[in-house]
Write a protein that holds these residues in place. Structure first.
Motif, PDB file in Angstrom:
ATOM      1  N   SER A   1      -9.806  -1.005  -3.714  1.00 36.85           N
ATOM      2  CA  SER A   1      -9.039  -2.081  -3.087  1.00 36.85           C
ATOM      3  C   SER A   1      -7.604  -2.070  -3.592  1.00 36.85           C
ATOM      4  CB  SER A   1      -9.682  -3.438  -3.393  1.00 36.85           C
ATOM      5  OG  SER A   1      -9.550  -3.736  -4.773  1.00 36.85           O
ATOM      6  N   GLU A   2      -6.755  -2.832  -2.927  1.00 40.01           N
ATOM      7  CA  GLU A   2      -5.346  -2.924  -3.335  1.00 40.01           C
ATOM      8  C   GLU A   2      -5.231  -3.446  -4.765  1.00 40.01           C
ATOM      9  OE1 GLU A   2      -2.100  -5.995  -1.950  1.00 40.01           O
ATOM     10  OE2 GLU A   2      -2.317  -4.456  -0.402  1.00 40.01           O
ATOM     11  N   ASP A   3      -6.045  -4.434  -5.117  1.00 34.85           N
ATOM     12  CA  ASP A   3      -6.010  -5.002  -6.471  1.00 34.85           C
ATOM     13  C   ASP A   3      -6.472  -3.993  -7.508  1.00 34.85           C
ATOM     14  OD1 ASP A   3      -5.084  -7.383  -5.492  1.00 34.85           O
ATOM     15  OD2 ASP A   3      -7.040  -8.363  -5.438  1.00 34.85           O
ATOM     16  N   GLU A   4      -7.500  -3.226  -7.190  1.00 31.81           N
ATOM     17  CA  GLU A   4      -8.004  -2.225  -8.145  1.00 31.81           C
ATOM     18  C   GLU A   4      -6.974  -1.120  -8.359  1.00 31.81           C
ATOM     19  OE1 GLU A   4     -12.843  -2.405  -7.442  1.00 31.81           O
ATOM     20  OE2 GLU A   4     -11.592  -1.347  -5.976  1.00 31.81           O
TER      21      GLU A   4
ATOM     22  N   GLU B   1       0.830  -1.212   0.000  1.00 27.33           N
ATOM     23  CA  GLU B   1       0.000   0.000   0.000  1.00 27.33           C
ATOM     24  C   GLU B   1       0.862   1.259   0.000  1.00 27.33           C
ATOM     25  OE1 GLU B   1      -3.509   2.143   2.687  1.00 27.33           O
ATOM     26  OE2 GLU B   1      -2.741   0.160   3.234  1.00 27.33           O
TER      27      GLU B   1
ATOM     28  N   SER C   1       4.087  -7.414  -8.839  1.00 31.47           N
ATOM     29  CA  SER C   1       2.801  -7.571  -9.525  1.00 31.47           C
ATOM     30  C   SER C   1       1.656  -7.098  -8.631  1.00 31.47           C
ATOM     31  CB  SER C   1       2.589  -9.030  -9.918  1.00 31.47           C
ATOM     32  OG  SER C   1       2.534  -9.865  -8.775  1.00 31.47           O
ATOM     33  N   LYS C   2       1.782  -7.287  -7.312  1.00 34.85           N
ATOM     34  CA  LYS C   2       0.746  -6.805  -6.390  1.00 34.85           C
ATOM     35  C   LYS C   2       0.713  -5.280  -6.341  1.00 34.85           C
ATOM     36  CE  LYS C   2       0.229 -10.719  -3.236  1.00 34.85           C
ATOM     37  NZ  LYS C   2       0.298 -11.161  -1.820  1.00 34.85           N
TER      38      LYS C   2
ATOM     39  N   GLN D   1       2.333   1.701  -3.450  1.00 37.17           N
ATOM     40  CA  GLN D   1       1.281   2.136  -4.366  1.00 37.17           C
ATOM     41  C   GLN D   1       0.984   3.620  -4.196  1.00 37.17           C
ATOM     42  OE1 GLN D   1      -2.012  -0.528  -3.539  1.00 37.17           O
ATOM     43  NE2 GLN D   1      -1.526  -1.811  -5.298  1.00 37.17           N
TER      44      GLN D   1
ATOM     45  N   GLY E   1       1.441  -3.413  -8.958  1.00 33.44           N
ATOM     46  CA  GLY E   1       0.937  -2.967 -10.255  1.00 33.44           C
ATOM     47  C   GLY E   1       2.056  -2.688 -11.241  1.00 33.44           C
TER      48      GLY E   1
ATOM     49  N   ALA F   1      -3.767  -1.537  -8.066  1.00 30.75           N
ATOM     50  CA  ALA F   1      -2.705  -2.169  -8.858  1.00 30.75           C
ATOM     51  C   ALA F   1      -3.054  -2.128 -10.344  1.00 30.75           C
ATOM     52  CB  ALA F   1      -2.486  -3.603  -8.391  1.00 30.75           C
ATOM     53  N   GLU F   2      -4.322  -2.338 -10.672  1.00 36.72           N
ATOM     54  CA  GLU F   2      -4.754  -2.288 -12.075  1.00 36.72           C
ATOM     55  C   GLU F   2      -4.560  -0.890 -12.662  1.00 36.72           C
ATOM     56  OE1 GLU F   2      -8.751  -3.650 -12.400  1.00 36.72           O
ATOM     57  OE2 GLU F   2      -8.325  -5.658 -11.612  1.00 36.72           O
TER      58      GLU F   2
END
Length: 545
Positions: free
Chosen positions: A240-243, A219, A271-272, A222, A274, A245-246
């Motif tokens: 979210s963390e994944d969103e 985080e 990769s986590k 990011q 992004g 990252a995208e």
């Protein structure tokens, strides 16, 4: 009757047209006053918006193009309205004597129409100005942000290597790991790379610096990328963390950039975060620093470079820059004394900087002699050593995964300075101490001892020594400053836990204030010994061949 209807229709149209024009003329004074009032309200709104903009600009923000355009339009509109009001006042003064009729109906009509049109324009601007929720945005981040950096000493060769790999796509070097003990200059080298990229750019769209530290927090990384890449808040907040990252991935996949990661202690899953794959069309280069060679392996760096301590000439040059030429030349004896102090640092840049700053302004040889004695006998008491040096180096010790490895490391500090330790005999000593007592099988304990040594070497806390007796025998050694840090830790922890006392370079040790038969570790003629103080029994676990 058929002839009358068209005539009436034409007459009606003429009347409507004349009536409308008459309204422009008749209401001209009233409309001029309305325009004057509306323009005053717009000017007040203009002042409010401009004050908001100026406050934001003081916070290093840039006014939006929309707001800037609005301010310019209002300024231009104010001049236009002034001109219209002046003409209107003049036209009213030109009325026929004793009547309300203007002398020039055509001119009054045109002016009246212009007043109403300008009133509509002023109303539109008032509405626009009242709806500005944002008047300024943060300045876009420059491709590279310069970082503070003193003049570097002794890193030209390493810098040249890394720079060559960053420039040459043909080398297929996508990631470079810089590893070495604490205080050896890894961050300084990374900073130099960052600032050099500012000068040359090398056609990179962005250079992103992230201080990772521990634990590796996805985080946090990011957030740094969000600030740098100017991703819209609507695509970031409450995601979210994944969103997130995208979003980062979608921006970075179109850019050619350099990622500089400082102070990594464990594997960071890119990769986590992004980050696109490192082999993604050669668009991404990554350089990172760590104290562990093992982290380079876990990060799958294409190249791993050890950053070593400085050779003597460069080490002494760095030390002199921190002491200052005025102090060095203040007395004929000081240059030689300065060499003695610098040699105690054994080429470690952080130690050279810390001691050099402490000696700045010391122009009496007697003061240097006292500090040299302090460095040799009680280095932790030397000004700045504990706070600026030992505490920084001790982070590597704190990062060791278990107490067994920490105990094994501290035990190595019992050997004399610059002593080359037999790896085989060191493991035997560890077994005798009970550091590896979770294994019933002696061979398993020896194997575990080898793993401990490997871990300490990967963490840059132990170094390879040179063979002294047999070619096949492996030897180890501790850097002088790392050893002093370990002794400082042993004393500090020993006092807290009432475990052990360390005395260096003495032939006999008298037990003082140790209770419950606790063991005392020391040197006997340079050979580690273990004494059971409760029974006054000496047990020599190790002797030279």
């Amino acid at each position: 009757m058929d002839c009358v209807s068209p005539i009436l229709d034409v007459a009606t149209r003429l009347w409507d047209c004349t009536a409308k024009r008459a309204v422009y003329i008749r209401h001209l004074p009233q409309n001029l006053n309305s325009l004057r009032t509306a323009m005053g309200e717009l000017k007040n709104l203009y002042k409010d918006v401009k004050e908001r903009v100026e406050r934001e600009e003081k916070l290093q923000k840039k006014r939006t193009h929309v707001v800037d355009g609005w301010l310019r339009n209002v300024e231009a509109m104010e001049e236009q309205v002034k001109e219209i009001l002046a003409k209107g006042d003049e036209e009213i003064q030109k009325k026929c004597l004793g009547t309300c009729c203007p002398k020039n109906c055509g001119a009054s009509y045109k002016l009246g129409k212009m007043v109403l049109e300008k009133m509509d324009a002023v109303t539109v601007k008032k509405t626009e100005g009242s709806n500005f929720s944002v008047v300024a945005e943060p300045f876009p981040s420059p491709p590279v942000i310069e970082r503070p950096l003193d003049k570097t000493v002794g890193q030209d060769l390493l810098f040249g290597k890394v720079w060559k790999w960053l420039q040459d796509d043909g080398e297929q070097v996508s990631s470079i790991g810089l590893y070495g003990m604490g205080g050896v200059g890894k961050t300084t080298l990374l900073t130099r790379i960052n600032n050099e990229l500012l000068k040359t750019r090398l056609e990179f769209d962005a250079v992103i610096w992230v201080t990772v530290s521990r634990p590796a927090n996805v985080e946090k990384v990011q957030q740094v990328l969000f600030n740098k890449l100017e991703i819209g808040k609507d695509k970031w907040e409450d995601r979210s963390e994944d969103e997130r990252a995208e979003e980062i991935f979608n921006v970075l996949k179109t850019k050619k950039f350099v990622l500089l990661l400082d102070d990594i202690w464990e594997r960071l899953d890119l990769s986590k975060v992004g980050i696109p794959p490192l082999n993604h069309q050669d668009k991404l280069k990554m350089v990172f620093t760590t104290r562990s060679k093992q982290v380079c392996q876990k990060m799958e760096s294409t190249k791993s470079i050890e950053v070593n301590c400085l050779p003597w000439e460069e080490a002494f040059a760095l030390f002199q820059t921190k002491v200052g030429a005025d102090t060095i030349s203040s007395h004929p004896d000081i240059p030689k004394l300065a060499e003695m102090v610098a040699k105690e640092c054994d080429g470690l840049p952080l130690a050279l900087i810390t001691t050099g700053r402490a000696m700045a302004g010391a122009k009496a040889p007697e003061e240097w002699e006292k500090k040299i004695e302090m460095l040799k006998n009680s280095p932790a008491k030397f000004p700045g050593t504990e706070e600026d040096l030992f505490r920084v180096l001790a982070i590597s010790y704190d990062s060791l995964p278990d107490e067994a490895k920490k105990s094994c490391f501290l035990y190595c500090s019992l050997f004399p300075e610059d002593y080359e330790i037999s790896q085989r005999n060191l493991i035997q000593l560890w077994i005798g101490e009970g550091f590896l007592d979770e294994y019933d099988n002696l061979q398993e304990a020896r194997n575990q001892g080898e793993e401990v040594i490997k871990s300490l070497q990967l963490a840059c806390l132990l170094e390879n020594g040179r063979s002294r007796f047999y070619v096949k025998e492996k030897y180890l050694k501790m850097h002088d400053v790392i050893r002093e840090m370990a002794l400082w830790l042993a004393r500090k922890n020993g006092k807290k836990k009432n475990k052990f006392v360390v005395k260096d370079g003495v032939e006999s040790i008298r037990a003082q204030k140790l209770k419950n038969g606790k063991r005392h570790r020391g040197y006997h003629c340079g050979i580690p010994t273990l004494k059971n103080l409760g029974n006054h029994h000496i047990s020599l676990l190790w002797r030279p061949f």
